[in-house]
Design a protein around this motif. Structure first.
Motif, mmCIF file in Angstrom:
data_model
loop_
_atom_site.group_PDB
_atom_site.id
_atom_site.type_symbol
_atom_site.label_atom_id
_atom_site.label_comp_id
_atom_site.label_asym_id
_atom_site.label_seq_id
_atom_site.Cartn_x
_atom_site.Cartn_y
_atom_site.Cartn_z
ATOM 1 N N HIS A 1 -6.173 8.503 1.289
ATOM 2 C CA HIS A 1 -6.214 7.591 2.440
ATOM 3 C C HIS A 1 -7.263 8.029 3.456
ATOM 4 O O HIS A 1 -7.060 7.943 4.676
ATOM 5 C CB HIS A 1 -4.836 7.472 3.102
ATOM 6 C CG HIS A 1 -4.596 6.108 3.684
ATOM 7 N ND1 HIS A 1 -5.032 5.753 4.936
ATOM 8 C CD2 HIS A 1 -3.972 5.021 3.178
ATOM 9 C CE1 HIS A 1 -4.682 4.503 5.172
ATOM 10 N NE2 HIS A 1 -4.053 4.026 4.124
ATOM 11 N N HIS B 1 -6.780 2.670 -3.613
ATOM 12 C CA HIS B 1 -6.649 2.713 -2.145
ATOM 13 C C HIS B 1 -7.106 4.083 -1.633
ATOM 14 O O HIS B 1 -6.438 4.708 -0.821
ATOM 15 C CB HIS B 1 -5.190 2.440 -1.784
ATOM 16 C CG HIS B 1 -4.954 2.091 -0.339
ATOM 17 N ND1 HIS B 1 -5.758 1.260 0.398
ATOM 18 C CD2 HIS B 1 -3.969 2.465 0.526
ATOM 19 C CE1 HIS B 1 -5.294 1.146 1.621
ATOM 20 N NE2 HIS B 1 -4.211 1.876 1.732
ATOM 21 N N ASP C 1 0.867 -1.183 0.000
ATOM 22 C CA ASP C 1 0.000 0.000 0.000
ATOM 23 C C ASP C 1 0.904 1.233 0.000
ATOM 24 O O ASP C 1 1.598 1.515 0.990
ATOM 25 C CB ASP C 1 -0.915 -0.007 1.230
ATOM 26 C CG ASP C 1 -1.852 -1.213 1.227
ATOM 27 O OD1 ASP C 1 -1.873 -1.948 0.210
ATOM 28 O OD2 ASP C 1 -2.559 -1.416 2.225
ATOM 29 N N HIS D 1 3.968 -1.794 3.322
ATOM 30 C CA HIS D 1 3.969 -0.370 2.963
ATOM 31 C C HIS D 1 5.395 0.050 2.651
ATOM 32 O O HIS D 1 6.287 -0.163 3.505
ATOM 33 C CB HIS D 1 3.439 0.466 4.139
ATOM 34 C CG HIS D 1 2.067 0.076 4.594
ATOM 35 N ND1 HIS D 1 1.841 -1.047 5.358
ATOM 36 C CD2 HIS D 1 0.852 0.631 4.366
ATOM 37 C CE1 HIS D 1 0.532 -1.142 5.588
ATOM 38 N NE2 HIS D 1 -0.076 -0.147 4.997
ATOM 39 N N SER E 1 -6.946 2.029 5.282
ATOM 40 C CA SER E 1 -6.940 1.428 6.630
ATOM 41 C C SER E 1 -7.881 0.231 6.725
ATOM 42 O O SER E 1 -8.246 -0.184 7.826
ATOM 43 C CB SER E 1 -7.307 2.448 7.721
ATOM 44 O OG SER E 1 -6.443 3.549 7.686
ATOM 45 N N ASP F 1 0.974 4.288 0.591
ATOM 46 C CA ASP F 1 0.333 5.412 1.291
ATOM 47 C C ASP F 1 1.236 6.634 1.338
ATOM 48 O O ASP F 1 0.763 7.769 1.296
ATOM 49 C CB ASP F 1 -0.007 5.018 2.732
ATOM 50 C CG ASP F 1 -0.914 3.802 2.818
ATOM 51 O OD1 ASP F 1 -1.481 3.404 1.783
ATOM 52 O OD2 ASP F 1 -1.039 3.251 3.929
HETATM 53 ZN ZN LIG Z 1 -3.063 2.283 3.506
#
Ligand SMILES: [Zn+2]
Length: 342
Positions: A168, A164, A90, A298, A206, A92
């Motif tokens: 976020h 995603h 992910d 991540h 999340s 992020d």
């Molecule tokens: Zn994430």
């Protein structure tokens, strides 16, 4: 001349009567006021911490099965493989921090590390091992660091890019159906424009769904979701008890780098091998069971030197076993989806 002199005085008795009357009126006024709406200063009653205790069985069923697990999608893997391994990242970076308006640049730079060093190091390792992976990117993260998309698409391994969120955004906190739909549309359009392909995979920021997420993901026509964890193996998602045709590729907290290395751990995990031990033990049983093995990672957490070294050690361990199918989430979802119709 004093108004009140002494008891027995006429003026004193009159004044005392008036004072008793005033006190009585005050009491009546106070009682009346208490029956009015509480003033701004009155403390609000505490919210019921256990509202579930008041629900009927039908109400509990409606809540429990609004989004839930349907048919298990476990069959034979391609080419006689024993296990399917899906590595996911992910990307992020700093978006979760930016979504909250937090402009603490120490924390933002921790996220930025994912774009600068973390992701390139992970991609170099995947290249060395010839292993494909899936990358779920908040679209704002891709816009802020467009190189992440270019780097992911540069290799010949056919890495996948999935949705995603926009920035976020935690959907239950957003708590706004229309705004959630706008951000989902924006995320899909932005990634499609940047990658040249409409994404087929969804992972909620999340992993958190709002009341509306499942319906919107279905309406958008996603092939699969990868945010929930009702099984170790793939399953069909149900919406209000009805089959959706959407494949769930389950994630799991113990198969995620964040609890070991993320914000709450804050560097307290002294050695990457502690996470390695859990990851390998989970893989060993997935291999024995002929199941599915998914990791969530991540770049701004797993992309550090010692941790990519640990991940490469794990990939090498898995590769030494016969019959391990390394695939993107899209490939795995496409493989199991026909089981829905059986
Ligand atoms: Zn994430």
């Amino acid at each position: 001349m004093p108004l009140i002199t002494r008891p027995g005085n006429k003026k004193f008795r009159y004044t005392a009567r008036m004072m008793r009357l005033a006190a009585t009126l005050l009491v009546i006024f106070s009682v009346t006021a208490c029956n009015q709406a509480p003033t701004a200063q009155a403390p609000a009653p505490p919210p019921n911490p256990l509202p579930g205790t008041k629900l009927s069985v039908d109400e509990l069923k409606a809540q429990m099965f609004h989004v839930s697990a349907g048919k298990r999608l476990k069959g034979a893997w391609p080419n006689g493989a024993r296990v399917a391994v899906g590595l996911s990242f992910d990307v992020d970076n700093a978006t979760a921090t930016l979504s909250t308006g937090n402009l603490d640049y120490e924390i933002l730079s921790r996220g930025e590390y994912g774009a600068i060093d973390g992701l390139p190091r992970i991609l170099r390792m995947l290249d060395r091992q010839s292993v494909p992976a899936s990358f779920f990117i908040p679209a704002a993260s891709a816009v802020l660091h467009p190189d992440v998309v270019k780097h992911i698409q540069a290799g010949k391994l056919g890495h996948e890019i999935g949705v995603h969120g926009w920035i976020h955004e935690r959907l239950p906190l957003l708590n706004d159906e229309k705004e959630e739909q706008r951000l989902l549309n924006l995320s899909i359009e932005t990634l499609q424009k940047m990658t040249g392909k409409r994404p087929v995979g969804y992972r909620a920021p999340s992993w958190k769904f709002s009341t509306w997420t499942m319906g919107q993901v279905k309406a958008a026509g996603f092939l699969y979701d990868s945010s929930l964890m009702a099984s170790d193996d793939a399953y069909e998602l149900l919406l209000d008890g009805k089959p959706t045709g959407i494949v769930e590729l389950p994630i799991e907290r113990i198969l995620d780098d964040s609890p070991y290395f993320g914000g709450n751990a804050d560097g307290s995990n002294p050695t990457p091998s502690a996470a390695y031990e859990v990851f390998q033990a989970e893989f060993d049983v997935a291999y024995e069971e002929g199941g599915l093995y998914l990791l969530t990672m991540h770049p701004h957490m797993m992309g550090h030197r010692s941790r990519v070294a640990m991940l490469e050690r794990l990939v090498q361990y898995m590769k030494r076993k016969p019959g391990v199918w390394f695939a993107t989430h899209e490939q795995i979802a496409n493989h199991v989806k026909p089981l829905i119709g059986n």
